[in-house]
Design an enzyme around this catalytic site. Sequence first.
Site, PDB file in Angstrom:
ATOM      1  N   GLU A  91      30.788  27.420 -22.617  1.00  0.00           N
ATOM      2  CA  GLU A  91      29.730  27.211 -23.613  1.00  0.00           C
ATOM      3  C   GLU A  91      29.188  25.783 -23.515  1.00  0.00           C
ATOM      4  O   GLU A  91      27.992  25.542 -23.608  1.00  0.00           O
ATOM      5  CB  GLU A  91      30.287  27.489 -25.015  1.00  0.00           C
ATOM      6  N   LEU A 147       5.679   7.276 -24.616  1.00  0.00           N
ATOM      7  CA  LEU A 147       4.571   7.017 -23.686  1.00  0.00           C
ATOM      8  C   LEU A 147       3.381   7.951 -23.927  1.00  0.00           C
ATOM      9  O   LEU A 147       2.309   7.740 -23.376  1.00  0.00           O
ATOM     10  CB  LEU A 147       5.067   7.127 -22.236  1.00  0.00           C
TER      11      LEU A 147
END
Length: 381
Positions: free
Chosen positions: A246, A341
Site C-alpha cells: 500500500e 511559477l
Amino acid sequence: MARAAWSDDEVEAVRELARNFFEKEVVPHEEKFVAQGHPDRELYNRAGELGLLCTAVPTEYGGGGGTFAHEAAIIEEQTFAGDGALGMPVHSSIIAPYIAEFGSEELKRRVLPKAAGGEMVLSIGMTEPGTGSDLQNIKTRAVREGDEYVITGSKIFITNGWLCDGIIIAAKTDPTKGAAGVSLIFAEVSDDTPGFKRGRILSKMGGKGQDTAELFFDGLRVPASNLLGTGEGQGFYQMMQLLAQERLVTAVIAVPMMEKAVQLTVDYTKGREAFGKPLYAMQNTKFELAECATITKVARTFLDESIVKHLRGELDIPTAAMTKYWITDQLNIVVDRCLQLFGGYGYMTEYPISELYTGARVLRILAGSNEVMKDLIARSL
Ligand SMILES: Cc1cc2nc3c(=O)[nH]c(=O)nc-3n(C[C@H](O)[C@H](O)[C@H](O)COP(=O)(O)OP(=O)(O)OC[C@H]3O[C@@H](n4cnc5c(N)ncnc54)[C@H](O)[C@@H]3O)c2cc1C
C-alpha cells in the site's frame, strides 16, 4: 519516457490500454465526477471488461495473472491522465491482495472474479473516528454467533465507500487484547443490507471526484468463513504484511505527479512572458525547475528500485516506509515550487497544477502518516 527496469513488452501493452481508457473514457467526465462526488459506477465494469482490474490476481480467480508491475503501470497512467476519481489503485492493488493472500479458497473463487470484472467494487475499513494511526485501538467489534460474525462499529475516510459492494472490515474479535485482538473480515454489502449504512460522501480539499465515505455497522451479519486467515487475531499481522505494498502504491501515484508538475511548469513558463521575456528565461525559474527536475529524477530512481525489490519479494517494511515518506514529502515540495511559477493561475482550479497541489497533500497522511513511516524506519536502525 524511458522504459523502467521493472517493465516489459506485456506491461507496456497494459500501460497503453490504460492510457487510452483514462484519456478517452474517464478524464473527459472529471467535472461530472467532482459534482456528484464519485465516479460513474459503470467505469469499473468497463475497466474490468478491458482487463484493467486486479491484473496481479491469478487467472484461476479471474485476474490478469500478472504482477505488481502491471498494477504500477496502470496507476501511473491514471495519474498522468489526471484522473483522481476512480478508486482502482485501492480496489486492485491494495484490497484484492488481502483476499488473494488470506481468503479461503471459497471466498477467493466467489469474490475475486467479480472484483476483476468490475461487478464488485472493493474497499477497506481500518480507520475509525477515534483512531487512525493507532490501529490496535480500533473499537469496531465482531462477535461470533454460530457460523456468523455480528459486526458493530463505524469507519471513516473510506475510499470507494459510496460505491463499494465488498469491504474488508478491521474489527476486534477479542477486545481484551491489542494487536492480537484484531481480525479482518470480508463483508458483501448493498444499500439494503441489514445492519449496514453508508454515511455521507465526505467533502475534501482535493480528489473531489473520489468517493470517500463513512460506513456504519449495527449488527451486520457476515458468514464466519469470510474471516481472513486461519483464525482470529491475525488481522494486525496481515495488515503489516500488505501495508508495504500500500505504501509503495502511494509512491507510484506520487512520482508521476511530480513528473507531470515539472513538465506542466516548463511548458507554462516557456509560454508566459513578463518583463519582455519568457518566465523560463529568468534564472530563478530555470534554477527552480532544474532543482525540481533533479528531485523528481531521484524520486523516480528510488521508486523504480523499490518496485524491482518488491517484484523480487525483497521490499522490507522500513524501505517501503522510506519510499512512501520521502517521495510524498518531496512531491509536496516540488508541486508547491512549481505552482509558485504559475503565479495567480496556479491558484485557479482550472489549471491542473492546482489539482496536483491539493491531491499531493493527502499522500503524506494516508496509508500511514509520514511520521508513522519515520517511526517504522527508526525502529529498524
Ligand atoms: C482521502 C483519504 C482516504 C483514505 N482512505 C482510507 C481507506 O480507504 N481506508 C482506511 O481505513 N483509511 C483511509 N484513510 C484514513 C487514513 O489512513 C488515516 O487518515 C491515517 O492513517 C491517519 O489517521 P488519522 O486521520 O486518524 O490521524 P491520527 O492517527 O489522529 O494522527 C494525526 C497526526 O498525528 C501524527 N501522528 C500519529 N501517530 C504518530 C506517531 N506514532 N508518531 C508521530 N506522529 C504521529 C501524524 O502527524 C498524523 O498525521 C483515508 C484518509 C484520507 C484523508
